[in-house]
Write an enzyme that holds these catalytic residues in place. Structure first.
Site, mmCIF file in Angstrom:
data_model
loop_
_atom_site.group_PDB
_atom_site.id
_atom_site.type_symbol
_atom_site.label_atom_id
_atom_site.label_comp_id
_atom_site.label_asym_id
_atom_site.label_seq_id
_atom_site.Cartn_x
_atom_site.Cartn_y
_atom_site.Cartn_z
ATOM 1 N N ASP A 1 1.072 -1.029 -0.059
ATOM 2 C CA ASP A 1 -0.100 -0.305 -0.102
ATOM 3 C C ASP A 1 1.099 1.589 -0.468
ATOM 4 O OD1 ASP A 1 -2.497 -0.766 0.012
ATOM 5 O OD2 ASP A 1 -2.587 -2.041 2.381
ATOM 6 N N ASP B 1 -10.527 -4.660 -1.357
ATOM 7 C CA ASP B 1 -10.057 -4.203 0.223
ATOM 8 C C ASP B 1 -10.406 -3.609 1.250
ATOM 9 O OD1 ASP B 1 -7.399 -3.574 1.825
ATOM 10 O OD2 ASP B 1 -6.360 -2.433 -0.536
HETATM 11 C C1 DX5 Z 1 -6.440 0.847 3.201
HETATM 12 C C2 DX5 Z 1 -5.844 -0.516 2.299
HETATM 13 C C3 DX5 Z 1 -5.624 -1.465 2.683
HETATM 14 C C4 DX5 Z 1 -5.517 -1.742 4.257
HETATM 15 C C5 DX5 Z 1 -6.153 -3.194 4.579
HETATM 16 O O1 DX5 Z 1 -5.593 2.085 3.110
HETATM 17 O O2 DX5 Z 1 -5.699 0.304 1.086
HETATM 18 O O3 DX5 Z 1 -5.416 -2.347 1.998
HETATM 19 O O4 DX5 Z 1 -4.429 -2.439 4.449
HETATM 20 O O5 DX5 Z 1 -6.645 -3.510 5.731
HETATM 21 P P1 DX5 Z 1 -6.783 -4.554 6.702
HETATM 22 O O6 DX5 Z 1 -7.646 -5.567 5.990
HETATM 23 O O7 DX5 Z 1 -6.642 -4.010 8.302
HETATM 24 O O8 DX5 Z 1 -9.207 -3.978 6.663
#
Ligand code: DX5
Length: 211
Positions: A35, A170
């Site tokens: 990310d 996501d």
């Molecule tokens: C959010 C990111 C995600 C995040 C997801 O800004 O793009 O990839 O890391 O995290 P979880 O799975 O903890 O919601």
């Protein structure tokens, strides 16, 4: 379509990143996601390509660019070994720019995706000549947020309109929300906290994949 599980390293122990990546490889993840946040498009700063030099993975490296100027970042991630690169429709709103950026990513040997935030309509994606649509189910910026179920009808519509496109989802994906996303047509589930905080990562990945 096969369900792919993508482990986002945002929730990994960054002091031991190589070991963390190897752990989710062994646990059965299909892709590794990085990310990338610029503190402008989203209110947080995370990795850039330079932070990941020396990191190795046998899995496809998936780059989620949460940045205002994605075109500027492509080369560095291609050089890092990226296999898939996604940018946001909100950052690149014009049709001609989206088409050009998808082409640029593909010309460099990667597959290309366009992401949309929870409240962005799918019509903000102006070209479906791409490899993946990413539906955000949290406001991007942080891991560990609550899943926004209002995105599910949009996912269903995209699936109905485009039966063959890979739909990645996501944000807030866990064993409760994953089946809802799969039922709505998602085929690639990203998880950071559910995977990296699980006591048994292999079990969690297997659970996420179940329909
Ligand atoms: C959010 C990111 C995600 C995040 C997801 O800004 O793009 O990839 O890391 O995290 P979880 O799975 O903890 O919601």
């Amino acid at each position: 379509m096969k369900i792919l599980i993508t482990a986002s390293i945002l929730a990994a122990d960054l002091g031991h990143l190589q070991e963390e990546i190897e752990s989710v490889e062994k646990a059965g993840a299909d892709w590794i996601q990085v990310d990338v946040m610029d503190g402008h498009f989203v209110p947080n700063v995370s990795f850039d390509a330079s932070d990941l030099k020396g990191i190795r993975t046998k899995l496809p490296l998936d780059i989620h660019l949460m940045v205002t100027n994605p075109a500027e970042r492509i080369d560095a991630f291609v050089n890092l070994g990226a296999k898939h690169i996604t940018f946001h429709a909100e950052a690149v709103p014009k049709e001609k720019d989206q088409i050009a950026l998808v082409k640029m990513i593909r010309d460099k040997g990667c597959t290309a995706g366009i992401a949309i935030n929870p409240e962005t309509h799918q019509d903000a994606i102006h070209t479906m000549d791409l490899d993946m649509v990413l539906c955000m189910t949290v406001h991007p910026g942080f891991s560990g947020q609550k899943f926004i179920a209002d995105v599910l009808p949009k996912m269903k519509e995209i699936r109905q309109q485009h039966p063959d496109v890979m739909i990645q989802v996501d944000g807030g994906i866990d064993e409760k929300t994953a089946p809802l996303c799969i039922a709505a047509g998602a085929t690639n589930l990203v998880s950071a906290s559910a995977i990296f905080q699980a006591k048994d990562r292999a079990k969690m990945i297997a659970k996420l994949r179940e329909t």
